[in-house]
Scaffold this active site. Structure first.
Site, PDB file in Angstrom:
ATOM      1  N   TRP A  26       0.822  -1.218   0.000  1.00 31.29           N
ATOM      2  CA  TRP A  26       0.000   0.000   0.000  1.00 31.29           C
ATOM      3  C   TRP A  26       0.858   1.272   0.000  1.00 31.29           C
ATOM      4  CZ3 TRP A  26      -0.227  -3.940   3.538  1.00 31.29           C
ATOM      5  CH2 TRP A  26       0.393  -3.731   4.771  1.00 31.29           C
ATOM      6  N   ARG A  27       2.209   1.093   0.100  1.00 36.66           N
ATOM      7  CA  ARG A  27       3.088   2.258   0.040  1.00 36.66           C
ATOM      8  C   ARG A  27       3.550   2.560  -1.391  1.00 36.66           C
ATOM      9  NH1 ARG A  27       6.633   0.949   5.517  1.00 36.66           N
ATOM     10  NH2 ARG A  27       5.044   1.754   6.963  1.00 36.66           N
ATOM     11  N   GLU A  39      -5.036  -0.731   7.254  1.00 37.14           N
ATOM     12  CA  GLU A  39      -5.194  -0.261   8.639  1.00 37.14           C
ATOM     13  C   GLU A  39      -6.212  -1.115   9.405  1.00 37.14           C
ATOM     14  OE1 GLU A  39      -3.367   1.664  10.277  1.00 37.14           O
ATOM     15  OE2 GLU A  39      -2.167   2.312   8.576  1.00 37.14           O
ATOM     16  N   GLN A  44      -4.826  -5.432  15.688  1.00 33.65           N
ATOM     17  CA  GLN A  44      -4.802  -6.723  16.404  1.00 33.65           C
ATOM     18  C   GLN A  44      -4.186  -7.868  15.608  1.00 33.65           C
ATOM     19  OE1 GLN A  44      -8.741  -5.775  16.798  1.00 33.65           O
ATOM     20  NE2 GLN A  44      -8.846  -5.935  19.001  1.00 33.65           N
ATOM     21  N   LEU A  82      -8.144 -14.806   9.694  1.00 32.10           N
ATOM     22  CA  LEU A  82      -7.489 -13.559  10.136  1.00 32.10           C
ATOM     23  C   LEU A  82      -7.990 -13.121  11.518  1.00 32.10           C
ATOM     24  CD1 LEU A  82      -5.419 -11.513   9.015  1.00 32.10           C
ATOM     25  CD2 LEU A  82      -7.289 -10.267   7.973  1.00 32.10           C
ATOM     26  N   TYR A  84     -11.006 -11.725  14.491  1.00 30.73           N
ATOM     27  CA  TYR A  84     -11.715 -10.459  14.753  1.00 30.73           C
ATOM     28  C   TYR A  84     -12.606 -10.103  13.554  1.00 30.73           C
ATOM     29  CZ  TYR A  84      -8.382 -10.255  18.553  1.00 30.73           C
ATOM     30  OH  TYR A  84      -7.631 -10.554  19.653  1.00 30.73           O
ATOM     31  N   TYR A 122      -8.510   6.504  15.311  1.00 36.17           N
ATOM     32  CA  TYR A 122      -7.209   6.049  14.809  1.00 36.17           C
ATOM     33  C   TYR A 122      -7.248   5.844  13.293  1.00 36.17           C
ATOM     34  CZ  TYR A 122      -3.603   3.090  13.132  1.00 36.17           C
ATOM     35  OH  TYR A 122      -2.596   2.607  12.341  1.00 36.17           O
ATOM     36  N   ASP A 140      -1.693   4.466  17.978  1.00 38.93           N
ATOM     37  CA  ASP A 140      -1.911   3.018  18.025  1.00 38.93           C
ATOM     38  C   ASP A 140      -0.977   2.446  19.091  1.00 38.93           C
ATOM     39  OD1 ASP A 140       0.584   3.073  16.881  1.00 38.93           O
ATOM     40  OD2 ASP A 140       0.125   1.642  15.287  1.00 38.93           O
ATOM     41  N   CYS A 195      11.691   0.920  18.618  1.00 43.40           N
ATOM     42  CA  CYS A 195      11.262   1.042  20.023  1.00 43.40           C
ATOM     43  C   CYS A 195      10.331  -0.138  20.350  1.00 43.40           C
ATOM     44  CB  CYS A 195      10.569   2.382  20.221  1.00 43.40           C
ATOM     45  SG  CYS A 195      10.399   2.819  21.960  1.00 43.40           S
ATOM     46  N   CYS A 211      15.089  11.361  24.390  1.00 45.80           N
ATOM     47  CA  CYS A 211      14.120  10.386  24.911  1.00 45.80           C
ATOM     48  C   CYS A 211      14.199  10.322  26.443  1.00 45.80           C
ATOM     49  CB  CYS A 211      14.399   9.006  24.319  1.00 45.80           C
ATOM     50  SG  CYS A 211      13.405   7.701  25.071  1.00 45.80           S
TER      51      CYS A 211
HETATM   52 FE1  SF4 Z   1      12.532   3.938  22.276  1.00 45.80          FE
HETATM   53 FE2  SF4 Z   1      13.717   5.974  23.481  1.00 45.80          FE
HETATM   54 FE3  SF4 Z   1      15.081   3.759  23.020  1.00 45.80          FE
HETATM   55 FE4  SF4 Z   1      14.370   5.342  21.004  1.00 45.80          FE
HETATM   56  S1  SF4 Z   1      15.771   5.834  22.647  1.00 45.80           S
HETATM   57  S2  SF4 Z   1      14.214   3.093  21.065  1.00 45.80           S
HETATM   58  S3  SF4 Z   1      12.389   6.079  21.704  1.00 45.80           S
HETATM   59  S4  SF4 Z   1      13.313   3.959  24.373  1.00 45.80           S
END
Ligand code: SF4
Length: 342
Positions: A26-27, A39, A44, A82, A84, A122, A140, A195, A211
């Protein structure tokens, strides 16, 4: 402790995204219909599971109008496995609304998007920003984890307080966008790929200098987990009843968890839709475990005869094995049928 500058946060995500994005179907053209379907499916469900389903659904229904014109059964059959399933019935209802209210054109305006059945805050934000490149906040699971750490937010997951703070932050960040499309996807992709819930890749993260969790050594404790609900353990017998032609007795249900799907007769009154089935169990074919939300179920599958077969209601149907692929059914039914070699 550093706290993120909103402008810096937005521009960092926007610059990171084009270099690190995963190639996804979809990109390629950012067709709003393709983005909407992605989306809905990704709520889930993991990306690797979604990709073949997305490809199949778009091949069969290349436009919102084609899905709107389809029979709900055909949409549910493509969704089989799939999970839900309410998402599929709502997508179908939403597509019909777009045809009736917007002439088959998916709107770009947030308030118009929010009138579509099944499109919440969302999904509306994701379609507006990703498909149309319009500034719109999105929150999300990935963004929640990323923002909780970046801003050092201590409210637990699932709480109203966390949701309120997340949407406020998302709104502020979206207003700083130069490319809403790159910003929304950059934030979600950073949450998904860098993250991560466990062992975030902080040394590779472009946000680490501002951060809060990284600079204060709280990456492992943020976001604060949701208080755990005890898991319910259930044991449910499933019955495979066949007639002389080898057809299988199934029942179409309309329960809250698994709507409009075909189920096998069962001996449970608490979880599965429909009443329990008055069966005479025969040979045991095996058992398997299956998880639905907070319930861990052990299904045991039996060949069976029915005591009340003449009294069955119209919702019962005999399904030939050759038709099973086109009959929408949840994945636990597929597992049970495989135990019978079907
Ligand atoms: Fe996540 Fe902060 Fe680590 Fe980046 S620096 S991966 S935002 S915890």
């Amino acid at each position: 402790m550093q706290t993120p500058n909103i402008q810096k946060l937005a521009s960092t995500a926007e610059e990171w995204f084009p270099i690190h994005q995963r190639p996804l179907p979809w990109r390629i053209h950012y067709d709003p219909w393709h983005v909407w379907v992605s989306e809905v499916m990704l709520q889930q469900t993991r990306m690797d599971v979604v990709l073949p389903y997305h490809e199949r659904l778009i091949r069969r229904f290349p436009s919102v109008t084609s899905l709107a014109a389809a029979d709900e059964n055909d949409v549910l059959a493509l969704w089989s496995g799939l999970g839900y399933y309410k998402r599929a019935t709502m997508l179908h209802r939403g597509a019909r609304h777009v045809v009736e209210a917007f002439g088959g054109h998916i709107p770009s305006d947030l308030s118009d998007l929010l009138t579509i059945p099944g499109v919440g805050r969302y999904t509306a934000g994701a379609i507006a920003s990703i498909a149309f490149d319009c500034p719109a906040p999105i929150v999300d699971g990935n963004v929640t984890r990323l923002f909780s750490r970046l801003f050092g937010v201590e409210h637990p997951l699932g709480s109203t307080a966390l949701s309120r703070v997340m949407w406020e932050k998302a709104e502020a960040v979206s207003l700083a966008a130069r490319s809403p499309r790159a910003l929304s996807q950059g934030l979600m992709e950073l949450g998904a790929e860098v993250c991560t819930p466990r062992n975030p890749a902080c040394p590779e993260c472009p946000m680490r200098s501002f951060c809060a969790a990284f600079t204060s050594g709280r990456t492992a404790s943020l976001p604060v987990p949701k208080p755990r609900k005890p898991t319910r353990q259930l044991k449910i017998p499933l019955f495979i009843v066949t007639d002389l032609e080898g057809r299988i007795l199934m029942r179409r249900e309309g329960g809250a968890l698994m709507r409009s799907m075909y189920h096998l007769p069962h001996g449970d009154a608490a979880l599965l839709p429909g009443g329990t089935f008055d069966a005479v169990p025969g040979a045991c074919l095996g058992s398997f475990r299956h998880t639905v939300t907070d319930r861990r179920i052990e299904f045991t599958v039996y060949e069976a005869r029915s005591r009340g077969i003449r009294d069955r209601g119209s919702e019962w149907e005999w399904i030939a094995p050759s038709r099973l692929a086109e009959v929408p059914h949840p994945s636990y039914v597929g597992k049970a049928l495989r135990l019978r070699g079907l």
